[in-house]
Design a protein around this motif. Sequence first.
Motif, PDB file in Angstrom:
ATOM      1  N   SER A  31       0.827  -1.207   0.000  1.00 33.33           N
ATOM      2  CA  SER A  31       0.000   0.000   0.000  1.00 33.33           C
ATOM      3  C   SER A  31       0.861   1.257   0.000  1.00 33.33           C
ATOM      4  O   SER A  31       0.422   2.319  -0.435  1.00 33.33           O
ATOM      5  N   ARG A  32       2.065   1.152   0.499  1.00 34.99           N
ATOM      6  CA  ARG A  32       2.967   2.303   0.523  1.00 34.99           C
ATOM      7  C   ARG A  32       3.805   2.407  -0.734  1.00 34.99           C
ATOM      8  O   ARG A  32       3.995   3.483  -1.281  1.00 34.99           O
ATOM      9  N   ARG A  78       5.766  -3.050  -7.745  1.00 28.75           N
ATOM     10  CA  ARG A  78       7.178  -3.080  -8.147  1.00 28.75           C
ATOM     11  C   ARG A  78       8.092  -2.492  -7.081  1.00 28.75           C
ATOM     12  O   ARG A  78       9.226  -2.913  -6.919  1.00 28.75           O
ATOM     13  N   GLY A  79       7.595  -1.521  -6.362  1.00 27.28           N
ATOM     14  CA  GLY A  79       8.417  -0.847  -5.358  1.00 27.28           C
ATOM     15  C   GLY A  79       8.591  -1.625  -4.065  1.00 27.28           C
ATOM     16  O   GLY A  79       9.373  -1.232  -3.209  1.00 27.28           O
ATOM     17  N   THR A 103       9.470  -5.234  -1.874  1.00 27.73           N
ATOM     18  CA  THR A 103      10.295  -6.431  -1.989  1.00 27.73           C
ATOM     19  C   THR A 103       9.787  -7.496  -1.011  1.00 27.73           C
ATOM     20  O   THR A 103       9.188  -7.172   0.019  1.00 27.73           O
TER      21      THR A 103
END
Lengths: 203, 203
Positions: free
Chosen positions: B27-28, B32-33, B35
Amino acid sequence: MSEMLPGTRIQRKNRRIILRAALEVFSRHGFRGSTVDQIAAEAGLSKPNVLYYFDSKEAIHETLLTDLLGTWIAPLREIDPAGDPQEEILAYVRRKVQMSRDFPCESRLFANEILQGAPRIEGFIRGELKTLVDEKARLIRAWAASGRINDLDPYHLIFSIWALTQHYADFDAQIRMLRDDDSEPLDGAEAHLLMLFRRLLAP
Amino acid sequence: MSEMLPGTRIQRKNRRIILRAALEVFSRHGFRGSTVDQIAAEAGLSKPNVLYYFDSKEAIHETLLTDLLGTWIAPLREIDPAGDPQEEILAYVRRKVQMSRDFPCESRLFANEILQGAPRIEGFIRGELKTLVDEKARLIRAWAASGRINDLDPYHLIFSIWALTQHYADFDAQIRMLRDDDSEPLDGAEAHLLMLFRRLLAP
DNA sequence: GTCTATAGTCTGATAGAC
DNA sequence: GTCTATCAGACTATAGAC
């Protein structure tokens, strides 16, 4: 301001091309979700060439954000204490609608940043933006106290303007999928929003 | 529905822990961002252990999105054609405010998805959601035609409700940085929004 | 079921030819 | 200035011990 940086004409042109491409990519996938490869492809350049014009992926992103913040804050700053209260606020709504129309990528870049907790622009928000919002909130409160507009919480009023206008840029994909005609959603939205705020502000 | 999947009690518990952690991370930072390492750390498990419970990072994200969509669409579905028009719409606003209060991460997960162009939920939006929105839009139009509420574009009304309520979850970071007191922004927001829609809907 | 170790891939950034 | 080639690190995912 990237326009004032030193360099030859072709250097400045390539920097602009890269920034334009990076804005497109970052605004969709966020900083971590974007790759230099994507930016290079979008710009029609090779990856090393992109990194010849900017020190790093981070540097491109920082340039975009810094360039954005001034543009972002301008419409609010233009609210004139000497003007007619209702007309000033409606004009602000119009400027914000125009921003969503003209700078949808910038709006999404900003939204991405806030969604992540605003780590890179916390200083801007707590500083320059908060000072301006507090100032305009006092102005709106004074207008309400004089009975010229409906008495409402100025902060929630400002948040409402942001929410409603930016929604059409940030959630553009959803809005288009839900509509049958292929007219620009923002055309109908502007009239709707002006009507909404006229009703909200009436004393 | 992850609750109905087979497995021992401890398996279901660990899956829930992982999904909760992944929701926080996705959600943050978006898909892709984020891990698997971040998710594992948030869940208090090792990285291979997370991938023991889910086939892939993609599978975790897909489970979260699928679980979300049902919850997301419910408040709109509950609008009752037999009820009082203004009260039904105001009750919908209240339910959406409650969603932003109770499920801010889910709201940001959804926002992230739309910002990216809604690639993974295009089917849901064009199908289930569009059918429901079209149905409720006809209902609102009928209500307006009968003169019981103000005559406004039902699609823009629905978009306005989404924009205003979700803004408090999605832009939470910005809102908190702009406020001096540490009260919950949504407490004041609910009264503001109900007042706003009461004015907007009045015939 | 959970761990350590690691394979295989992607990505940011640099070196060096032209 | 722009390219090809490539390195170093991060990442997803798996193998295999326990």
